[in-house]
Design a protein around this motif. Structure first.
Motif, PDB file in Angstrom:
ATOM      1  N   GLY A 128       0.781  -1.227   0.000  1.00 29.04           N
ATOM      2  CA  GLY A 128       0.000   0.000   0.000  1.00 29.04           C
ATOM      3  C   GLY A 128       0.812   1.275   0.000  1.00 29.04           C
ATOM      4  N   SER A 129       1.998   1.247   0.615  1.00 26.45           N
ATOM      5  CA  SER A 129       2.817   2.454   0.697  1.00 26.45           C
ATOM      6  C   SER A 129       3.398   2.867  -0.653  1.00 26.45           C
ATOM      7  N   MET A 130       3.280   2.010  -1.669  1.00 21.24           N
ATOM      8  CA  MET A 130       3.787   2.340  -3.004  1.00 21.24           C
ATOM      9  C   MET A 130       2.730   3.017  -3.875  1.00 21.24           C
ATOM     10  N   SER A 131       1.583   3.342  -3.319  1.00 17.67           N
ATOM     11  CA  SER A 131       0.510   3.950  -4.111  1.00 17.67           C
ATOM     12  C   SER A 131       0.869   5.378  -4.510  1.00 17.67           C
ATOM     13  N   GLY A 132       0.201   5.861  -5.550  1.00 17.98           N
ATOM     14  CA  GLY A 132       0.430   7.232  -6.015  1.00 17.98           C
ATOM     15  C   GLY A 132       1.645   7.357  -6.897  1.00 17.98           C
ATOM     16  N   GLY A 133       2.479   8.352  -6.611  1.00 14.31           N
ATOM     17  CA  GLY A 133       3.665   8.610  -7.413  1.00 14.31           C
ATOM     18  C   GLY A 133       4.623   7.436  -7.522  1.00 14.31           C
ATOM     19  N   PRO A 134       4.906   6.739  -6.413  1.00 18.15           N
ATOM     20  CA  PRO A 134       5.805   5.578  -6.520  1.00 18.15           C
ATOM     21  C   PRO A 134       5.304   4.523  -7.502  1.00 18.15           C
ATOM     22  N   LEU A 135       3.999   4.261  -7.489  1.00 21.98           N
ATOM     23  CA  LEU A 135       3.449   3.281  -8.425  1.00 21.98           C
ATOM     24  C   LEU A 135       3.602   3.761  -9.864  1.00 21.98           C
ATOM     25  N   ALA A 136       3.367   5.040 -10.093  1.00 25.31           N
ATOM     26  CA  ALA A 136       3.527   5.587 -11.439  1.00 25.31           C
ATOM     27  C   ALA A 136       4.973   5.426 -11.922  1.00 25.31           C
ATOM     28  N   SER A 137       5.930   5.643 -11.021  1.00 26.44           N
ATOM     29  CA  SER A 137       7.334   5.462 -11.399  1.00 26.44           C
ATOM     30  C   SER A 137       7.658   3.988 -11.610  1.00 26.44           C
ATOM     31  N   LEU A 138       7.033   3.128 -10.796  1.00 24.35           N
ATOM     32  CA  LEU A 138       7.262   1.692 -10.939  1.00 24.35           C
ATOM     33  C   LEU A 138       6.850   1.207 -12.326  1.00 24.35           C
ATOM     34  N   GLN A 139       5.805   1.803 -12.867  1.00 24.94           N
ATOM     35  CA  GLN A 139       5.356   1.406 -14.206  1.00 24.94           C
ATOM     36  C   GLN A 139       6.409   1.702 -15.273  1.00 24.94           C
ATOM     37  N   LYS A 140       7.378   2.569 -14.951  1.00 24.63           N
ATOM     38  CA  LYS A 140       8.391   2.954 -15.937  1.00 24.63           C
ATOM     39  C   LYS A 140       9.655   2.110 -15.856  1.00 24.63           C
ATOM     40  N   VAL A 141       9.755   1.241 -14.833  1.00 24.83           N
ATOM     41  CA  VAL A 141      10.988   0.485 -14.633  1.00 24.83           C
ATOM     42  C   VAL A 141      11.255  -0.464 -15.798  1.00 24.83           C
ATOM     43  N   VAL A 142      10.283  -1.288 -16.127  1.00 23.56           N
ATOM     44  CA  VAL A 142      10.482  -2.261 -17.203  1.00 23.56           C
ATOM     45  C   VAL A 142      10.657  -1.569 -18.555  1.00 23.56           C
ATOM     46  N   PRO A 143       9.863  -0.537 -18.890  1.00 25.37           N
ATOM     47  CA  PRO A 143      10.115   0.168 -20.149  1.00 25.37           C
ATOM     48  C   PRO A 143      11.522   0.755 -20.240  1.00 25.37           C
ATOM     49  N   ALA A 144      12.075   1.216 -19.101  1.00 25.85           N
ATOM     50  CA  ALA A 144      13.437   1.770 -19.128  1.00 25.85           C
ATOM     51  C   ALA A 144      14.450   0.701 -19.509  1.00 25.85           C
ATOM     52  N   ILE A 145      14.300  -0.492 -18.954  1.00 25.22           N
ATOM     53  CA  ILE A 145      15.206  -1.589 -19.291  1.00 25.22           C
ATOM     54  C   ILE A 145      14.993  -2.038 -20.727  1.00 25.22           C
ATOM     55  N   LYS A 146      13.745  -2.111 -21.124  1.00 22.59           N
ATOM     56  CA  LYS A 146      13.420  -2.516 -22.488  1.00 22.59           C
ATOM     57  C   LYS A 146      13.994  -1.534 -23.503  1.00 22.59           C
ATOM     58  N   SER A 147      13.941  -0.245 -23.181  1.00 22.27           N
ATOM     59  CA  SER A 147      14.492   0.776 -24.066  1.00 22.27           C
ATOM     60  C   SER A 147      15.995   0.593 -24.256  1.00 22.27           C
ATOM     61  N   GLU A 148      16.708   0.306 -23.164  1.00 25.07           N
ATOM     62  CA  GLU A 148      18.145   0.073 -23.262  1.00 25.07           C
ATOM     63  C   GLU A 148      18.445  -1.142 -24.134  1.00 25.07           C
ATOM     64  N   MET A 149      17.611  -2.175 -24.029  1.00 26.18           N
ATOM     65  CA  MET A 149      17.811  -3.355 -24.856  1.00 26.18           C
ATOM     66  C   MET A 149      17.571  -3.053 -26.332  1.00 26.18           C
ATOM     67  N   PHE A 150      16.588  -2.204 -26.629  1.00 24.99           N
ATOM     68  CA  PHE A 150      16.345  -1.841 -28.023  1.00 24.99           C
ATOM     69  C   PHE A 150      17.501  -1.021 -28.601  1.00 24.99           C
ATOM     70  N   ASN A 151      18.212  -0.301 -27.738  1.00 26.49           N
ATOM     71  CA  ASN A 151      19.379   0.441 -28.204  1.00 26.49           C
ATOM     72  C   ASN A 151      20.513  -0.489 -28.608  1.00 26.49           C
ATOM     73  N   GLN A 152      20.522  -1.710 -28.043  1.00 30.86           N
ATOM     74  CA  GLN A 152      21.526  -2.730 -28.391  1.00 30.86           C
ATOM     75  C   GLN A 152      20.774  -4.030 -28.669  1.00 30.86           C
ATOM     76  N   PRO A 153      20.233  -4.197 -29.862  1.00 30.78           N
ATOM     77  CA  PRO A 153      19.355  -5.339 -30.139  1.00 30.78           C
ATOM     78  C   PRO A 153      19.994  -6.703 -29.879  1.00 30.78           C
TER      79      PRO A 153
END
Length: 252
Positions: A34-59
């Protein structure tokens, strides 16, 4: 990139068939209490896309990196089974209940052998898994589950031979003393703590940088024919993250 480590003899016990490169499995394990609600959850949604983006930079990283995503609260759930992250949808995290480290460790203990067996069955050479463990709080009663996940005696073969490298990441009110005990193996792993405990959303972003840096460098080490887990140093990350190691004894 800092803090490269060449594997010690116990870490050379990989699970191999004959391909050119080792597959490097990673588990991204995220607290959705529950303590991850709000802004932390919104940032959590960006964690996997950030890693995925780095992988697309080096296919070519898609050839050697396999990633699974797990969330935990009172219980734990596999959101993304072990896969090439470039070929799957980004998971959606949702807030659940309390915080049970044990639930996450028990699920990892169940999943790792299954995932390694499946990768081997497809003809892959598989390196020891690594776990990013991200939390903003503390937990009790986790010690037995953690020991079952990590304990292994190289001489007798007792314990869990496929134990992972565990890299704890603390944000918000995370307990540093507890998280230091989750560094495993203790002479190899690091604890990454957000310097600003009040801005949890930004702290999640900082930890995403740690994960992305580690995944990319580790994947490149496999492509270079010298597979190893490579953890970033303070110089790699800047001022937003404080890095430490376990500084207690070895008794569990």
């Amino acid at each position: 990139m800092g803090n490269m480590y060449e594997v010690q003899p116990i870490y050379e016990q990989v699970y191999a068939n004959d391909n050119d490169y080792y597959v490097m499995p990673f588990y991204i394990v995220c607290d959705v209490s529950g303590s991850m609600s709000g802004g932390p959850l919104a940032s959590l949604q960006k964690v996997v896309p950030a890693i995925k983006s780095e992988m697309f930079n080096q296919p070519t990283l898609g050839d050697v990196l396999r990633i699974s995503v797990i969330d935990f609260s009172d219980d734990a759930e596999v959101l993304v089974p072990m896969t090439n992250l470039m070929q799957t949808e980004v998971p959606v995290f949702s807030i659940k209940g309390g915080t049970s480290f044990a639930a996450a460790f028990k699920l990892l203990r169940q999943q790792i052998p299954k995932d390694i067996a499946r990768l081997k069955a497809s003809g892959q050479r598989v390196y020891r898994p690594a776990v990013f463990f991200l939390t903003d709080g503390g937990s009790t009663g986790w010690e037995t589950a953690f020991k079952e996940l990590t304990a292994y005696d190289d001489e007798t073969g007792a314990g869990f031979r496929q134990y992972p490298l565990v890299v704890p990441m603390g944000i918000g009110d995370a307990n540093k003393v507890t998280l230091q005990q989750l560094c495993w193996p203790r002479h190899v792993s690091r604890l990454y703590m957000a310097r600003d405990s009040n801005n949890v959303a930004e702290a999640v972003n900082e930890m995403a940088k740690v994960m992305a840096a580690t995944v990319v460098s580790t994947g490149n080490s496999s492509l270079e024919g010298k597979p190893r887990h490579e953890l970033p140093t303070a110089e790699d990350l800047g001022d937003g993250v404080v890095i430490s190691q376990y500084d207690g004894g070895d008794e569990m």
